[in-house]
Write an enzyme that holds these catalytic residues in place. Structure first.
Site, PDB file in Angstrom:
ATOM      1  N   HIS A 187      -3.670  -5.192   0.587  1.00 24.60           N
ATOM      2  CA  HIS A 187      -3.027  -5.638   1.853  1.00 24.60           C
ATOM      3  C   HIS A 187      -3.222  -7.006   1.642  1.00 24.60           C
ATOM      4  O   HIS A 187      -4.078  -7.635   2.283  1.00 24.60           O
ATOM      5  CB  HIS A 187      -3.820  -4.943   2.968  1.00 24.60           C
ATOM      6  CG  HIS A 187      -3.413  -3.584   3.079  1.00 24.60           C
ATOM      7  ND1 HIS A 187      -2.526  -2.902   3.802  1.00 24.60           N
ATOM      8  CD2 HIS A 187      -4.318  -2.475   2.707  1.00 24.60           C
ATOM      9  CE1 HIS A 187      -2.497  -1.646   3.837  1.00 24.60           C
ATOM     10  NE2 HIS A 187      -3.852  -1.255   2.984  1.00 24.60           N
ATOM     11  N   CYS A 197       0.683  -1.110   0.072  1.00 29.05           N
ATOM     12  CA  CYS A 197       0.155  -0.143   0.043  1.00 29.05           C
ATOM     13  C   CYS A 197       0.785   1.321   0.005  1.00 29.05           C
ATOM     14  O   CYS A 197       1.339   1.684  -1.048  1.00 29.05           O
ATOM     15  CB  CYS A 197      -0.963   0.071   0.931  1.00 29.05           C
ATOM     16  SG  CYS A 197      -2.606   1.024   0.859  1.00 29.05           S
ATOM     17  N   GLU A 204      -1.482  -8.826   3.505  1.00 29.45           N
ATOM     18  CA  GLU A 204      -1.369  -9.434   4.924  1.00 29.45           C
ATOM     19  C   GLU A 204      -2.576  -9.792   5.645  1.00 29.45           C
ATOM     20  O   GLU A 204      -2.612 -10.703   6.619  1.00 29.45           O
ATOM     21  CB  GLU A 204      -0.680  -8.536   5.951  1.00 29.45           C
ATOM     22  CG  GLU A 204      -1.365  -7.307   6.102  1.00 29.45           C
ATOM     23  CD  GLU A 204      -1.244  -6.033   5.130  1.00 29.45           C
ATOM     24  OE1 GLU A 204      -0.911  -6.358   3.943  1.00 29.45           O
ATOM     25  OE2 GLU A 204      -1.326  -4.944   5.502  1.00 29.45           O
TER      26      GLU A 204
HETATM   27  N1  GLN Z   1      -2.137   6.843   2.642  1.00 29.45           N
HETATM   28  C1  GLN Z   1      -2.269   6.002   1.640  1.00 29.45           C
HETATM   29  C2  GLN Z   1      -3.527   6.095   0.833  1.00 29.45           C
HETATM   30  O1  GLN Z   1      -4.635   6.497   1.543  1.00 29.45           O
HETATM   31  C3  GLN Z   1      -1.779   4.585   1.796  1.00 29.45           C
HETATM   32  C4  GLN Z   1      -2.839   3.984   2.729  1.00 29.45           C
HETATM   33  C5  GLN Z   1      -2.520   2.379   3.261  1.00 29.45           C
HETATM   34  O2  GLN Z   1      -1.053   2.323   3.344  1.00 29.45           O
HETATM   35  N2  GLN Z   1      -3.087   1.833   3.881  1.00 29.45           N
HETATM   36  O3  GLN Z   1      -3.434   5.642  -0.270  1.00 29.45           O
END
Ligand code: GLN
Length: 532
Positions: free
Chosen positions: A506, A380, A508
């Site tokens: 994600h 992310c 994970e």
């Molecule tokens: N801050 C970034 C976004 O909003 C990444 C978000 C995250 O890593 N969950 O896209």
């Protein structure tokens, strides 16, 4: 339908969630279908807007619900798949009661905690049982018995037991039996008082799960049994595990808790077959080799902030008969250069996150991994910083940035999704939950996944700016996975690197003990190859 309610006593952080999850493992291995529900007594509608320092990781479900990290334990320890019905906060309960009041559903009535709030809580337990997907629902009540905000939940459970019949319900109370060094004794009084508090509300636990640093001797067990009004067999010793949380089901099974619960609920089931689970635990406890991995993040001081990531690394490493030596690095400390801090590691992982703090340090870590051909996994925000790094240092776009950190960035290689531009409310307003990713042929990602389409969970606002795809592609930055319509970048990789993969989602949240996630498994394999 059978119900197990899990409450906590004396102090918080007793590992109620783990205890509930581990009991779930045992019941599932006895052939029962299990589902979980977690009640959190705080007033936030969901934990999505909370700082990880306050609350630990926000765990995301398939349907996009942002939930408590205990739901991560539940999904990892069993095969259940949870949805927004399985995590409920006081905020959510009050929100729906107030909405109903405004709509006129209670017309003419005074709206009160009892019966209106408690009815709403009971309705939500029934909602899960009506799904009919399980034989047993394990419901955990967050917080500690005696908390004011937890009272409506306990009262609702008391009423619920009356309606469902006591033969269909087990109350399990997770409590602390502290050891007083000066006296050289285990103390039962805090547990007695906590159970007294429960009984005052009208709840009698049938199982006492006693968290303790030392074995419970016979005398202590008898005392707990007598004062707390539970059978001696139901005093379960839950000692701190030595090596890994995955030992908990084995320990609880040795204490006979699953057998006892089945007896209490009148469920005839065979003993659980723990062979595979035990093998997995053995691989964690005595690995054949070690691999050192750096996690460069913002919340590294808090063990719970990257919970699912650490678990995923454990699953992947165990599958390679290897132990993980984690080097947790505060990204802010890399701001002025990596300074040898990444020299001794076999791979770098950059997790997700929000806000500008530490970002420049993460960019430096990504650069080091790219230049030194160190295996890299970006999740992310980790993908977003890898993108900024490549744009700046390889494509010569010196002022490249994400508009999250610089609204007027000259080269906004990461920017807001169109549908996000108009949004004003922060709660539950990101791109959330499971979405498909189409993987391009001939890429590393395709090889790692062994598939051309995957489903992964998301939680973000910002995106790779596709305007830069071609320009960066020419230099070896490949968008190797996109949304099915091709509009959104989901996966990136570097052409001239052994393992540099990053994803907008994600992974994970989908790794399990005996089913490590491909991206983590591939990463560990690459790290092992790098160090040998
Ligand atoms: N801050 C970034 C976004 O909003 C990444 C978000 C995250 O890593 N969950 O896209």
């Amino acid at each position: 339908m059978k119900y197990i309610f899990v409450t906590g006593g004396v102090v918080s952080s007793l590992g109620k969630g783990l205890a509930a999850a581990a009991l779930g493992t045992l019941l599932e291995l006895r052939g029962l279908r299990i589902v979980f529900q977690k009640f959190d007594p705080y007033l936030n509608v969901d934990p999505g807007t909370m700082n990880p320092f306050e609350h630990g990781e926000v765990y995301v479900l398939n349907d996009g619900a942002e939930t408590d990290l205990d739901l991560g334990h539940y999904e990892r320890f069993t095969n259940c798949i949870l949805s927004r019905h399985h995590n409920m906060t006081s905020g959510k309960v009050y929100e729906s009661v107030i909405l109903k009041e405004r709509r006129g559903d209670y017309l003419g009535k005074t709206v009160q905690v009892i019966p209106h709030v408690t009815d709403e809580i009971k309705r939500r337990i029934r909602e899960v049982s009506d799904e009919g997907k399980a034989d047993v629902i394990i419901t955990e009540i967050g917080g500690t018995t005696g908390d004011i905000e937890g009272l409506p939940f306990l009262e609702a459970i008391r009423q619920f037991i009356l309606e469902a019949g006591p033969q269909n319900v087990v109350n399990m109370h997770v409590t602390l039996v502290p050891y007083i060094r000066a006296a050289g004794e285990l103390k039962t009084k805090p547990t007695q008082q906590s159970v007294a508090k429960l009984r005052e509300i009208g709840l009698q636990p049938q199982v006492l799960m006693c968290r303790t640093e030392f074995p419970l001797d016979l005398e202590t067990r008898q005392k707990l049994s007598m004062f707390c009004n539970v059978s001696p067999r139901a005093v379960i010793e839950a000692r701190d595990v030595q090596n890994t949380i995955y030992e908990v089901p084995l320990m609880l099974q040795a204490e006979g808790v699953d057998e006892l619960v089945c007896e209490l609920l009148n469920l005839q089931t065979p003993a659980p077959d723990l062979t595979n689970w035990r093998k997995f635990v053995d691989r964690i406890i005595s690995p054949k080799k070690q691999v050192k991995i750096a996690v460069v993040g913002k919340y590294i001081d808090l063990q719970d902030a990257y919970k699912s990531i650490y678990e995923s690394l454990t699953h992947a490493a165990a599958s390679q008969d290897c132990g993980i030596d984690l080097k947790l690095i505060d990204a802010e400390r890399l701001q002025d250069g990596v300074d040898g801090q990444l020299k001794d590691v076999a791979g770098v992982l950059i997790p997700g996150g929000f806000g500008e703090r530490g970002v420049e340090g993460k960019i430096k870590a990504a650069r080091f991994a790219r230049e030194q051909k160190l295996p890299f996994l970006g999740l992310c925000l980790g993908m977003q910083v890898a993108t900024i790094e490549f744009a700046r240092n390889v494509c010569g776009l010196e002022r490249a940035n994400s508009t999250e950190f610089d609204q007027n960035a000259e080269d906004p290689v990461i920017c807001l999704l169109n549908e996000q531009r108009e949004i004003r409310n922060k709660g539950a307003s990101m791109r959330l939950g499971t979405w498909p990713t189409k993987i391009s042929q001939g890429t590393l990602a395709e090889k790692i996944y062994g598939s051309s389409e995957v489903l992964e969970r998301h939680r973000h606002r910002y995106e790779f700016n596709m305007k830069y795809r071609e320009r960066m592609g020419e230099k070896g930055f490949l968008v190797s996975g996109t949304s099915p319509d091709g509009a959104l970048a989901e996966l990136i990789e570097l052409r001239d690197h052994p393992y540099f993969l990053a994803c907008q989602y994600h992974p994970e949240f989908q790794s399990k003990p005996n089913k490590p996630h491909p991206l983590f498994k591939g990463f560990i394999q690459a790290c092992l190859a790098h160090q040998s």
